[in-house]
Design a protein around this motif. Structure first.
Motif, PDB file in Angstrom:
ATOM      1  N   VAL A 174      -0.183 -12.180  -8.615  1.00  0.00           N
ATOM      2  CA  VAL A 174      -0.755 -11.063  -9.384  1.00  0.00           C
ATOM      3  C   VAL A 174      -0.943  -9.850  -8.480  1.00  0.00           C
ATOM      4  CG1 VAL A 174      -2.801 -10.267 -10.627  1.00  0.00           C
ATOM      5  CG2 VAL A 174      -1.880 -12.536 -11.091  1.00  0.00           C
ATOM      6  N   LEU A 175      -1.480 -10.077  -7.298  1.00  0.00           N
ATOM      7  CA  LEU A 175      -1.756  -8.969  -6.374  1.00  0.00           C
ATOM      8  C   LEU A 175      -0.471  -8.251  -5.969  1.00  0.00           C
ATOM      9  CD1 LEU A 175      -4.298  -7.823  -4.938  1.00  0.00           C
ATOM     10  CD2 LEU A 175      -3.634  -9.184  -2.955  1.00  0.00           C
ATOM     11  N   VAL A 176       0.533  -9.006  -5.550  1.00  0.00           N
ATOM     12  CA  VAL A 176       1.785  -8.400  -5.071  1.00  0.00           C
ATOM     13  C   VAL A 176       2.517  -7.685  -6.204  1.00  0.00           C
ATOM     14  CG1 VAL A 176       4.072  -8.902  -4.145  1.00  0.00           C
ATOM     15  CG2 VAL A 176       2.072 -10.017  -3.159  1.00  0.00           C
ATOM     16  N   VAL A 177       2.639  -8.346  -7.367  1.00  0.00           N
ATOM     17  CA  VAL A 177       3.405  -7.767  -8.479  1.00  0.00           C
ATOM     18  C   VAL A 177       2.737  -6.507  -9.013  1.00  0.00           C
ATOM     19  CG1 VAL A 177       4.251  -8.165 -10.822  1.00  0.00           C
ATOM     20  CG2 VAL A 177       4.471  -9.958  -9.100  1.00  0.00           C
ATOM     21  N   THR A 178       1.416  -6.530  -9.169  1.00  0.00           N
ATOM     22  CA  THR A 178       0.734  -5.340  -9.693  1.00  0.00           C
ATOM     23  C   THR A 178       0.816  -4.179  -8.712  1.00  0.00           C
ATOM     24  OG1 THR A 178      -1.361  -6.300  -8.902  1.00  0.00           O
ATOM     25  CG2 THR A 178      -0.865  -6.508 -11.249  1.00  0.00           C
ATOM     26  N   VAL A 179       0.680  -4.454  -7.430  1.00  0.00           N
ATOM     27  CA  VAL A 179       0.803  -3.377  -6.431  1.00  0.00           C
ATOM     28  C   VAL A 179       2.204  -2.775  -6.477  1.00  0.00           C
ATOM     29  CG1 VAL A 179       0.870  -2.886  -3.960  1.00  0.00           C
ATOM     30  CG2 VAL A 179      -1.017  -4.216  -4.902  1.00  0.00           C
ATOM     31  N   VAL A 180       3.223  -3.630  -6.574  1.00  0.00           N
ATOM     32  CA  VAL A 180       4.605  -3.136  -6.670  1.00  0.00           C
ATOM     33  C   VAL A 180       4.783  -2.281  -7.926  1.00  0.00           C
ATOM     34  CG1 VAL A 180       7.003  -3.837  -7.039  1.00  0.00           C
ATOM     35  CG2 VAL A 180       5.625  -4.987  -5.300  1.00  0.00           C
ATOM     36  N   MET A 181       4.237  -2.750  -9.069  1.00  0.00           N
ATOM     37  CA  MET A 181       4.367  -1.987 -10.313  1.00  0.00           C
ATOM     38  C   MET A 181       3.653  -0.647 -10.217  1.00  0.00           C
ATOM     39  SD  MET A 181       4.275  -4.659 -13.531  1.00  0.00           S
ATOM     40  CE  MET A 181       2.630  -5.289 -13.239  1.00  0.00           C
ATOM     41  N   LEU A 182       2.461  -0.628  -9.642  1.00  0.00           N
ATOM     42  CA  LEU A 182       1.698   0.610  -9.545  1.00  0.00           C
ATOM     43  C   LEU A 182       2.376   1.620  -8.622  1.00  0.00           C
ATOM     44  CD1 LEU A 182      -1.928  -0.865  -9.321  1.00  0.00           C
ATOM     45  CD2 LEU A 182      -0.875   0.243 -11.290  1.00  0.00           C
ATOM     46  N   ILE A 183       2.857   1.146  -7.475  1.00  0.00           N
ATOM     47  CA  ILE A 183       3.539   2.052  -6.533  1.00  0.00           C
ATOM     48  C   ILE A 183       4.846   2.564  -7.145  1.00  0.00           C
ATOM     49  CG2 ILE A 183       4.704   2.181  -4.302  1.00  0.00           C
ATOM     50  CD1 ILE A 183       2.624   0.232  -3.217  1.00  0.00           C
ATOM     51  N   SER A 184       5.596   1.677  -7.804  1.00  0.00           N
ATOM     52  CA  SER A 184       6.866   2.072  -8.425  1.00  0.00           C
ATOM     53  C   SER A 184       6.640   3.126  -9.498  1.00  0.00           C
ATOM     54  CB  SER A 184       7.569   0.855  -9.019  1.00  0.00           C
ATOM     55  OG  SER A 184       7.851  -0.105  -8.026  1.00  0.00           O
ATOM     56  N   LEU A 185       5.597   2.928 -10.312  1.00  0.00           N
ATOM     57  CA  LEU A 185       5.311   3.898 -11.358  1.00  0.00           C
ATOM     58  C   LEU A 185       4.912   5.239 -10.765  1.00  0.00           C
ATOM     59  CD1 LEU A 185       4.916   4.517 -14.390  1.00  0.00           C
ATOM     60  CD2 LEU A 185       2.534   3.822 -14.101  1.00  0.00           C
ATOM     61  N   ASP A 186       4.102   5.211  -9.730  1.00  0.00           N
ATOM     62  CA  ASP A 186       3.674   6.456  -9.090  1.00  0.00           C
ATOM     63  C   ASP A 186       4.877   7.219  -8.544  1.00  0.00           C
ATOM     64  OD1 ASP A 186       1.142   7.938  -8.186  1.00  0.00           O
ATOM     65  OD2 ASP A 186       2.311   7.840  -6.352  1.00  0.00           O
ATOM     66  N   ILE A 187       5.804   6.502  -7.910  1.00  0.00           N
ATOM     67  CA  ILE A 187       7.022   7.140  -7.397  1.00  0.00           C
ATOM     68  C   ILE A 187       7.864   7.675  -8.549  1.00  0.00           C
ATOM     69  CG2 ILE A 187       9.205   6.698  -6.202  1.00  0.00           C
ATOM     70  CD1 ILE A 187       7.680   4.677  -4.458  1.00  0.00           C
ATOM     71  N   PHE A 188       7.998   6.889  -9.622  1.00  0.00           N
ATOM     72  CA  PHE A 188       8.808   7.308 -10.771  1.00  0.00           C
ATOM     73  C   PHE A 188       8.257   8.599 -11.382  1.00  0.00           C
ATOM     74  CE2 PHE A 188       9.524   7.373 -15.366  1.00  0.00           C
ATOM     75  CZ  PHE A 188      10.901   7.263 -15.428  1.00  0.00           C
ATOM     76  N   ASN A 190       6.244  10.872 -10.045  1.00  0.00           N
ATOM     77  CA  ASN A 190       6.117  12.034  -9.153  1.00  0.00           C
ATOM     78  C   ASN A 190       7.380  12.412  -8.397  1.00  0.00           C
ATOM     79  OD1 ASN A 190       3.142  12.711  -9.322  1.00  0.00           O
ATOM     80  ND2 ASN A 190       3.013  10.546  -8.770  1.00  0.00           N
ATOM     81  N   ARG A 191       8.424  11.532  -8.414  1.00  0.00           N
ATOM     82  CA  ARG A 191       9.592  11.794  -7.576  1.00  0.00           C
ATOM     83  C   ARG A 191      10.914  11.823  -8.339  1.00  0.00           C
ATOM     84  NH1 ARG A 191       8.134  10.262  -2.238  1.00  0.00           N
ATOM     85  NH2 ARG A 191       5.969  10.927  -1.970  1.00  0.00           N
ATOM     86  N   THR A 192      10.916  11.548  -9.637  1.00  0.00           N
ATOM     87  CA  THR A 192      12.183  11.488 -10.378  1.00  0.00           C
ATOM     88  C   THR A 192      12.234  12.582 -11.448  1.00  0.00           C
ATOM     89  OG1 THR A 192      11.377   9.961 -12.086  1.00  0.00           O
ATOM     90  CG2 THR A 192      12.228   8.981 -10.045  1.00  0.00           C
ATOM     91  N   LYS A 193      13.460  12.836 -11.946  1.00  0.00           N
ATOM     92  CA  LYS A 193      13.632  13.848 -12.993  1.00  0.00           C
ATOM     93  C   LYS A 193      12.938  13.434 -14.283  1.00  0.00           C
ATOM     94  CE  LYS A 193      17.982  15.823 -11.307  1.00  0.00           C
ATOM     95  NZ  LYS A 193      19.415  16.100 -11.613  1.00  0.00           N
ATOM     96  N   TRP A 194      13.022  12.130 -14.622  1.00  0.00           N
ATOM     97  CA  TRP A 194      12.324  11.665 -15.823  1.00  0.00           C
ATOM     98  C   TRP A 194      10.817  11.844 -15.675  1.00  0.00           C
ATOM     99  CZ3 TRP A 194      13.879  10.955 -20.548  1.00  0.00           C
ATOM    100  CH2 TRP A 194      15.209  10.634 -20.799  1.00  0.00           C
ATOM    101  N   GLY A 195      10.313  11.552 -14.487  1.00  0.00           N
ATOM    102  CA  GLY A 195       8.892  11.750 -14.244  1.00  0.00           C
ATOM    103  C   GLY A 195       8.496  13.210 -14.346  1.00  0.00           C
ATOM    104  N   MET A 196       9.356  14.098 -13.836  1.00  0.00           N
ATOM    105  CA  MET A 196       9.102  15.532 -13.945  1.00  0.00           C
ATOM    106  C   MET A 196       9.101  15.959 -15.413  1.00  0.00           C
ATOM    107  SD  MET A 196      11.214  18.676 -12.177  1.00  0.00           S
ATOM    108  CE  MET A 196      11.089  17.875 -10.563  1.00  0.00           C
TER     109      MET A 196
END
Length: 330
Positions: A174-188, A190-196
Motif C-alpha cells: 500500500v505504501l509503495v503503490v500509493t506513493v508511486v501513484m501520488l508522485i506520478s499524478l503530480d508529475i502528470f 505539472n509537467r505534461t501537456k494534458w496536465g497543463m
C-alpha cells in the motif's frame, strides 16, 4: 496516561499512514473534479468501492483457474490493480458522459449535478450489491489474501519507551503503490501537456476553449484519471483489510472529501497531505480515546474525529490548510 500513548505511537504511525495514503488518493479524485467543474462528485467514493469489488472478482476468477498457486503474488496483484483501475477509469468516463455532461450543456444549477452524483452513488451501491449476492449469496466479501507475511520491528530493544511494531507485507505494498501513484499524478499534472490543459480548464473554461483546448476531452481525461486512481485504491483497501461490502465507499468517501477540504479543495498536494493527516489523527483517536477519556469513549468514536475536523476547518479556515482564499471579482 501519557506513557501509554507514547508506547504505542510507532504502531499508530504505521496504521495511520496506511489509512492516510488511502484517504489521500481518494481525496485526489474529489479535488481533481472540483478543480475543473466545481462539482463535489459524491459518487467517487462508490467508484472506489466498485474498484475493490472488481479486484475481488478478478482474484476469485484467477483462483478458480489455479493462477494464484502458480504465479507470484506480486504479478497477480499487478494484474488485478491494472484491471480494476482501467475498469473504474472507463466507469468514471461513462458517468461523466451520461450524467454530468448533459447537465453541463443545459447550464443546470450546480445543486442539480450534486443531487445527480448522490443518485449515481446509490445506483452503484445497489448494482454491486445485486451482483455480489447473485454470484456469492452474500454482499459482504472476504477476498483471498495475497500478502500474508507479518513483520515485527523490535523497536523496544533500541528505544525502551516504545512498544514493538507489527505489520503485514500488504502495508509495504500500500505504501509503495500509493506513493508511486501520488508522485506520478503530480508529475502528470505539472509537467505534461494534458496536465497543463487540465490546469487551464480549471482556471478558466471559456478562455481555455478559445485557446483550442477540447474542454470536454480534458474533463473526460480528468474523470478517467480520478476514477482509475480510486479503483486502484479500492484494490489496495481490499488487500490491506480483507473484507469489503457495497457500503464501504460511503463513509470512506465522506472522509476522503473531508481530507480534500482539510488540505484545500482543488489543491492536489493539499489533498495528499490532508489525507495523510486525517489518517494519522483517526488512528491516534482509535488507539487512545479510551485511555484519554478513561473508558467513557472507545475506538468506535474515531469517525467523529473526521467530521469535527471538517466543521472546524470550514469555520476557521474554509479554504483549507494548504489552499488559498479566492477573491471573487464582480
Amino acid at each position: 496516561m501519557l506513557q501509554q500513548i507514547i508506547q504505542i505511537l510507532p504502531q499508530v504511525l504505521v496504521d495511520g499512514l496506511t489509512l492516510g495514503f488511502i484517504y489521500a488518493v481518494v481525496a485526489i479524485g474529489y479535488t481533481l473534479v472540483y478543480g475543473i467543474l466545481e462539482l463535489i462528485n459524491f459518487a467517487h467514493g462508490d467508484v472506489f468501492m466498485t474498484g475493490s469489488f472488481i479486484g475481488a472478482g478478478v482474484l476469485f476468477f484467477l483462483m478458480s483457474i489455479g493462477f494464484l498457486s502458480s504465479v507470484p503474488s506480486l504479478i497477480v496483484f499487478i494484474i488485478v490493480i491494472l484491471i480494476a483501475a482501467l475498469a473504474t477509469g472507463f466507469l468514471g468516463v461513462g458517468i461523466e458522459r451520461v450524467a454530468y455532461r448533459p447537465l453541463r450543456r443545459r447550464n443546470a444549477p450546480k445543486l442539480i449535478a450534486l443531487i445527480t452524483s448522490i443518485g449515481i452513488s446509490f445506483i452503484l451501491e445497489d448494482v454491486v450489491r445485486f451482483i455480489a449476492e447473485l454470484k456469492t449469496g452474500n454482499y459482504i466479501i472476504t477476498a483471498p489474501s495475497l500478502f500474508k507475511t507479518q513483520y515485527h520491528l523490535n523497536i523496544h530493544s533500541i528505544m525502551p519507551f516504545f512498544h514493538n511494531v507489527t505489520f503485514q507485507a500488504s502495508f509495504l505494498v500500500v505504501l509503495v503503490v500509493t506513493v508511486v501513484m501520488l508522485i506520478s499524478l503530480d508529475i502528470f499534472v505539472n509537467r505534461t501537456k494534458w496536465g497543463m490543459a487540465m490546469r487551464a480548464v480549471a482556471q478558466d473554461r471559456e478562455t481555455a476553449s478559445l485557446m483550442s483546448i477540447n474542454v470536454n476531452r480534458v474533463i473526460s481525461v480528468t474523470f478517467f484519471i480520478g476514477s482509475a486512481l480510486g479503483g486502484a485504491t479500492g484494490v489496495l483497501f481490499m488487500i490491506q483489510y480483507g473484507t469489503i461490502d457495497p457500503y464501504i465507499g460511503f463513509i470512506l468517501g465522506i472522509k476522503a472529501f473531508t481530507a480534500a477540504v482539510l488540505g484545500g479543495i482543488g489543491n492536489i498536494r493539499g489533498a495528499m497531505l490532508g489525507g495523510i493527516l486525517l489518517g494519522l489523527m483517526e488512528m491516534f483517536a482509535a488507539a487512545n480515546l479510551s485511555t484519554i477519556t478513561h473508558g467513557a469513549m472507545g475506538a468506535e468514536y474515531k469517525d467523529v474525529f473526521a467530521f469535527i475536523i471538517l466543521i472546524l476547518v470550514l469555520i476557521f479556515k474554509p479554504e483549507g490548510l494548504f489552499g488559498k482564499a479566492v477573491v471573487e471579482k464582480v
